[in-house]
Design a protein around this motif. Structure first.
Motif, PDB file in Angstrom:
ATOM      1  N   MET A 155     -83.925  28.309  48.359  1.00 39.57           N
ATOM      2  CA  MET A 155     -82.541  29.087  48.025  1.00 39.57           C
ATOM      3  C   MET A 155     -82.771  30.534  48.636  1.00 39.57           C
ATOM      4  O   MET A 155     -84.327  30.648  48.722  1.00 39.57           O
ATOM      5  CB  MET A 155     -83.213  29.053  46.144  1.00 39.57           C
ATOM      6  CG  MET A 155     -82.442  28.256  46.153  1.00 39.57           C
ATOM      7  SD  MET A 155     -82.720  28.757  44.226  1.00 39.57           S
ATOM      8  CE  MET A 155     -84.127  28.500  43.833  1.00 39.57           C
TER       9      MET A 155
ATOM     10  N   ASP B  24     -79.551  32.552  43.552  1.00 45.22           N
ATOM     11  CA  ASP B  24     -81.495  32.181  42.527  1.00 45.22           C
ATOM     12  C   ASP B  24     -79.859  33.171  41.496  1.00 45.22           C
ATOM     13  O   ASP B  24     -80.608  32.590  40.265  1.00 45.22           O
ATOM     14  CB  ASP B  24     -81.862  33.181  42.824  1.00 45.22           C
ATOM     15  CG  ASP B  24     -82.585  32.293  44.545  1.00 45.22           C
ATOM     16  OD1 ASP B  24     -82.493  31.737  44.403  1.00 45.22           O
ATOM     17  OD2 ASP B  24     -84.389  33.407  44.451  1.00 45.22           O
TER      18      ASP B  24
ATOM     19  N   LYS C  52     -87.719  27.744  40.954  1.00 43.08           N
ATOM     20  CA  LYS C  52     -87.261  27.749  42.373  1.00 43.08           C
ATOM     21  C   LYS C  52     -88.304  26.675  42.991  1.00 43.08           C
ATOM     22  O   LYS C  52     -87.689  25.679  43.764  1.00 43.08           O
ATOM     23  CB  LYS C  52     -87.360  28.976  43.213  1.00 43.08           C
ATOM     24  CG  LYS C  52     -86.403  29.872  42.433  1.00 43.08           C
ATOM     25  CD  LYS C  52     -86.669  31.034  43.202  1.00 43.08           C
ATOM     26  CE  LYS C  52     -86.789  31.369  44.596  1.00 43.08           C
ATOM     27  NZ  LYS C  52     -86.866  32.828  45.545  1.00 43.08           N
ATOM     28  N   SER C  53     -89.466  26.188  41.852  1.00 38.38           N
ATOM     29  CA  SER C  53     -90.040  25.067  42.715  1.00 38.38           C
ATOM     30  C   SER C  53     -89.843  23.776  42.698  1.00 38.38           C
ATOM     31  O   SER C  53     -89.825  22.791  43.418  1.00 38.38           O
ATOM     32  CB  SER C  53     -91.687  25.427  42.033  1.00 38.38           C
ATOM     33  OG  SER C  53     -92.280  26.800  43.019  1.00 38.38           O
TER      34      SER C  53
ATOM     35  N   ILE D  15     -86.271  22.934  42.454  1.00 37.89           N
ATOM     36  CA  ILE D  15     -85.700  22.726  43.743  1.00 37.89           C
ATOM     37  C   ILE D  15     -85.197  22.730  44.943  1.00 37.89           C
ATOM     38  O   ILE D  15     -85.640  21.771  45.134  1.00 37.89           O
ATOM     39  CB  ILE D  15     -84.524  24.279  43.756  1.00 37.89           C
ATOM     40  CG1 ILE D  15     -83.939  24.286  41.707  1.00 37.89           C
ATOM     41  CG2 ILE D  15     -82.897  24.218  44.310  1.00 37.89           C
ATOM     42  CD1 ILE D  15     -83.228  25.475  41.262  1.00 37.89           C
ATOM     43  N   ASN D  16     -86.349  23.297  45.182  1.00 40.42           N
ATOM     44  CA  ASN D  16     -87.235  22.851  46.584  1.00 40.42           C
ATOM     45  C   ASN D  16     -87.751  22.075  46.514  1.00 40.42           C
ATOM     46  O   ASN D  16     -87.934  21.424  47.813  1.00 40.42           O
ATOM     47  CB  ASN D  16     -88.047  24.124  46.593  1.00 40.42           C
ATOM     48  CG  ASN D  16     -87.694  25.525  47.400  1.00 40.42           C
ATOM     49  OD1 ASN D  16     -86.096  25.796  47.377  1.00 40.42           O
ATOM     50  ND2 ASN D  16     -88.457  26.707  46.691  1.00 40.42           N
ATOM     51  N   ASP D  17     -89.346  21.265  45.762  1.00 41.55           N
ATOM     52  CA  ASP D  17     -89.519  20.304  46.008  1.00 41.55           C
ATOM     53  C   ASP D  17     -89.115  19.084  45.728  1.00 41.55           C
ATOM     54  O   ASP D  17     -89.406  18.608  46.342  1.00 41.55           O
ATOM     55  CB  ASP D  17     -90.864  20.110  44.450  1.00 41.55           C
ATOM     56  CG  ASP D  17     -91.660  21.443  45.023  1.00 41.55           C
ATOM     57  OD1 ASP D  17     -91.992  21.986  45.486  1.00 41.55           O
ATOM     58  OD2 ASP D  17     -92.271  21.753  43.911  1.00 41.55           O
TER      59      ASP D  17
ATOM     60  N   LYS E  10     -85.636  19.085  46.909  1.00 46.02           N
ATOM     61  CA  LYS E  10     -84.865  18.717  47.936  1.00 46.02           C
ATOM     62  C   LYS E  10     -83.372  19.399  47.410  1.00 46.02           C
ATOM     63  O   LYS E  10     -82.229  17.624  47.783  1.00 46.02           O
ATOM     64  CB  LYS E  10     -84.878  18.022  48.637  1.00 46.02           C
ATOM     65  CG  LYS E  10     -86.198  18.300  49.874  1.00 46.02           C
ATOM     66  CD  LYS E  10     -86.129  16.652  50.222  1.00 46.02           C
ATOM     67  CE  LYS E  10     -87.724  16.584  51.703  1.00 46.02           C
ATOM     68  NZ  LYS E  10     -89.324  16.825  50.387  1.00 46.02           N
TER      69      LYS E  10
ATOM     70  N   ASP F 234     -80.900  22.859  50.747  1.00 47.54           N
ATOM     71  CA  ASP F 234     -81.829  23.171  51.645  1.00 47.54           C
ATOM     72  C   ASP F 234     -81.912  24.566  52.512  1.00 47.54           C
ATOM     73  O   ASP F 234     -82.099  25.741  51.476  1.00 47.54           O
ATOM     74  CB  ASP F 234     -81.160  22.877  53.160  1.00 47.54           C
ATOM     75  CG  ASP F 234     -80.332  23.579  53.494  1.00 47.54           C
ATOM     76  OD1 ASP F 234     -79.872  24.547  53.087  1.00 47.54           O
ATOM     77  OD2 ASP F 234     -78.771  22.963  54.104  1.00 47.54           O
ATOM     78  N   GLY F 235     -82.939  25.376  53.281  1.00 43.49           N
ATOM     79  CA  GLY F 235     -83.619  25.979  53.381  1.00 43.49           C
ATOM     80  C   GLY F 235     -82.034  27.781  53.303  1.00 43.49           C
ATOM     81  O   GLY F 235     -82.436  28.218  53.670  1.00 43.49           O
TER      82      GLY F 235
ATOM     83  N   ASP G 241     -77.593  19.540  49.391  1.00 46.32           N
ATOM     84  CA  ASP G 241     -78.133  18.316  49.770  1.00 46.32           C
ATOM     85  C   ASP G 241     -76.497  17.787  48.876  1.00 46.32           C
ATOM     86  O   ASP G 241     -76.745  17.717  48.077  1.00 46.32           O
ATOM     87  CB  ASP G 241     -79.610  18.218  49.198  1.00 46.32           C
ATOM     88  CG  ASP G 241     -80.130  17.188  49.956  1.00 46.32           C
ATOM     89  OD1 ASP G 241     -80.196  17.208  51.113  1.00 46.32           O
ATOM     90  OD2 ASP G 241     -79.614  15.819  50.228  1.00 46.32           O
TER      91      ASP G 241
ATOM     92  N   TRP H  12     -78.200  15.670  45.882  1.00 48.50           N
ATOM     93  CA  TRP H  12     -78.890  16.226  44.806  1.00 48.50           C
ATOM     94  C   TRP H  12     -78.274  16.150  43.838  1.00 48.50           C
ATOM     95  O   TRP H  12     -79.489  15.912  42.646  1.00 48.50           O
ATOM     96  CB  TRP H  12     -78.139  17.996  44.771  1.00 48.50           C
ATOM     97  CG  TRP H  12     -76.501  18.283  44.477  1.00 48.50           C
ATOM     98  CD1 TRP H  12     -75.879  17.826  45.055  1.00 48.50           C
ATOM     99  CD2 TRP H  12     -77.031  18.012  43.091  1.00 48.50           C
ATOM    100  NE1 TRP H  12     -74.734  17.970  44.315  1.00 48.50           N
ATOM    101  CE2 TRP H  12     -75.251  18.414  42.893  1.00 48.50           C
ATOM    102  CE3 TRP H  12     -77.508  18.115  41.302  1.00 48.50           C
ATOM    103  CZ2 TRP H  12     -74.838  18.805  41.563  1.00 48.50           C
ATOM    104  CZ3 TRP H  12     -76.471  18.364  40.842  1.00 48.50           C
ATOM    105  CH2 TRP H  12     -75.125  18.334  40.752  1.00 48.50           C
TER     106      TRP H  12
END
Length: 548
Positions: A1, A106, A131-132, A134-136, A138, A141-142, A147, A150
């Protein structure tokens, strides 16, 4: 994010001057669309269908948006500042690109969660956990883009967060399709924006991954994003305040000719219609603020919410009215137009006085003046606008008498020069606005009511005659208790001597709570009254006592 990405929805409260310009640009876009459709025939059923389907929504998805039903046809960002370099607008353009490309912020995600704080730091920890997850897993994306997988990946997310995240992402996809991907975005400015000197992908502040493969390296038109240098055919995207008013007058004149056959409208008539249409925008602002204050859409998920719109049929309804009957509505419009003229000129004059100054003190003073004027405008004056401008003006012209010469009275209470040089000049000097028309000195001993009364005459005989005229007007109006507020000790005036305190010739009823009931709820019948005299006080002396 991406933390720096702005929400796809925004709820800013702009300055009055910026909002006034933004509102008029929105009106210009509405009228242009109505004109295009009207030229096919205002008597056709399709015209009425068009008016009933199309509407403008201010300050939600964008500064304003044109919608057909629930779908967004075009999004419009408005910048009143006179920056004409492309790079000066890089931040605003990046926001548009993020929305157009489906970047989720966010802020929007966290709107789908309720954070119950028990100890300091709880909210930050919960946000970090979300956030973790969502990121972990995937989900994004950055670059902040969802994705493509998702909906599968979200099944692995902690069940504490999964439903909220799923709801947010589904709503965001729906909003992106309905509002961003299928709509055209227009960037309106008060001055022409020059084309970038380099490829947009090389412009500092604009993420290069959002502008890959542009058909023309110095234009975003292939992404359906238009600035003034793109010369789109739909709208003129570079309109100064004066040019905008000229365009509005033209559009209104053209539409009046279609709606009122064989009727001639003067320039003054057209301006009244424009004032009436601007009143629609002001009413929408009031409705919108009530909508927010009352939390009328709190039951809806954040990204499914909308705000009250102005339908094109409401605009046409105003244009079909006849404003030649000099009734209360007519005079209210005249007074509103004159006050708006005074207020606009006051802001412009302050800017003209400051713009070439190199002094930080001058710039700070200018900013303070604008802040004070806008505080009074938003918190006091707008309580009476757009439908009851006359009531407000009568309070700053409490001595003017409504007689058989109606036009003379309404012209007198809305005379722009006095509104500027007496009332607004005084208001901008008050260091701490009270949030109401009357003001108190620092120890709250005395109450002051600003006015547009002028005793500043070089000859004493002229001054004495004006004082007597004003006293007579106050006495004749004394039965109208709303003109001089309760508990007012001094009416603030312009005078020749900075220490002038002059009897106003009227007594005011002051409400005083009985000592026995000072700490309890008091009924009207439980209050005692005493009389006191009201006086005129020169504005300079009044400022000294109010500011301390």
């Amino acid at each position: 994010m991406v933390d720096s990405v702005k929400s796809v929805l925004h709820d800013a409260t702009p300055s009055w001057n910026g909002y006034n310009y933004q509102g008029k640009v929105g009106l210009y876009v509405c009228l242009e669309n109505i004109l295009n459709e009207a030229q096919c025939g205002v008597g056709l059923p399709s015209f009425n269908v068009f008016l009933g389907e199309h509407h403008i929504e201010y300050e939600w998805i964008e500064d304003f948006a044109i919608k057909k039903g629930s779908n967004y046809l075009s999004l419009h960002q408005v910048k009143h500042k006179a920056d004409n370099r492309f790079k000066d607008h890089a931040e605003a353009i990046t926001t548009i690109l993020n929305r157009k490309n489906g970047v989720l912020s966010d802020t929007d995600i966290f709107k789908y969660f309720t954070f119950k704080v028990k100890v300091a730091g709880d909210t930050a920890r919960l946000k970090a956990n979300i956030k973790s997850e969502i990121n972990d897993h995937k989900l994004i994306d950055g670059n902040g883009l969802l994705d493509r997988n998702w909906k599968v990946n979200v099944l692995s997310v902690n069940t504490k967060y999964r439903d909220n995240i799923t709801k947010c992402f589904n709503d965001f996809e729906l909003l992106s399709q309905k509002a961003f991907r299928s709509s055209t975005t227009y960037f309106h400015t008060a001055d022409i924006v020059n084309p970038p000197l380099e490829a947009i992908s090389q412009t500092n502040g604009i993420p290069s991954h959002l502008v890959v493969g542009l058909a023309q390296p110095k234009s975003l038109s292939c992404q359906q994003i238009f600035l003034s240098f793109d010369n789109p055919t739909a709208y003129n995207l570079a309109l100064s305040d004066d040019a905008l008013n000229i365009e509005l007058d033209r559009q209104i004149g053209d539409l009046l000719a279609l709606f009122h056959l064989r009727t001639t409208f003067s320039e003054a008539d057209v301006k009244l219609y424009k004032t009436a249409l601007c009143a629609l925008i002001d009413k929408n602002l009031v409705t919108r603020h009530q909508h927010i204050r009352d939390k009328r859409d709190i039951h809806l998920p954040y990204l499914q919410r909308t705000k009250p719109s102005i339908y094109f049929k409401e605009i046409v309804c105003e244009l079909k009215k006849i404003y030649r009957v000099q009734d209360n509505v007519y005079w209210n419009l005249v007074c509103r137009e004159n006050f708006e003229k005074a207020y606009k000129e006051q802001l412009e004059e302050l800017y003209e006085d400051m713009k070439y100054s190199t002094s930080d003190i001058d710039v700070e003073e200018y900013n303070q003046f604008i802040t004070r004027l806008e505080s009074v405008r938003i918190n006091i004056v707008d309580d009476y606008f757009p439908d009851d401008c006359v009531s407000f003006l009568r309070q700053i012209y409490p001595h003017e008498i409504l007689s058989f010469n109606t036009r003379e009275f309404y012209d007198a209470i809305s005379e722009p020069k006095k509104i500027k040089s007496i009332f607004l000049d005084f208001i901008q000097e008050v260091s701490k606005p009270s949030g109401k028309l009357t003001l108190s000195c620092q120890n709250n001993t005395f109450e002051y009511q600003p006015s547009c009364i002028d005793f500043n005459f070089s000859r004493e005989r002229r001054k004495d005659r004006e004082i007597n005229t004003v006293r007579k007007g106050l006495a004749d109006n004394h039965s109208n208790q709303s003109l001089i507020h309760a508990n007012v000790d001094y009416i603030v005036v312009n005078s020749t001597d900075s220490q002038d305190v002059i009897s106003a010739g009227i007594e005011k009823i002051t409400e005083v709570e009985s000592y026995e009931q000072a700490n309890s709820a008091v009924k009207e019948s439980d209050k005692i009254t005493e009389k006191k005299e009201v006086s005129f006080m020169d504005s300079r002396k009044a400022l000294g006592e109010i500011n301390g």
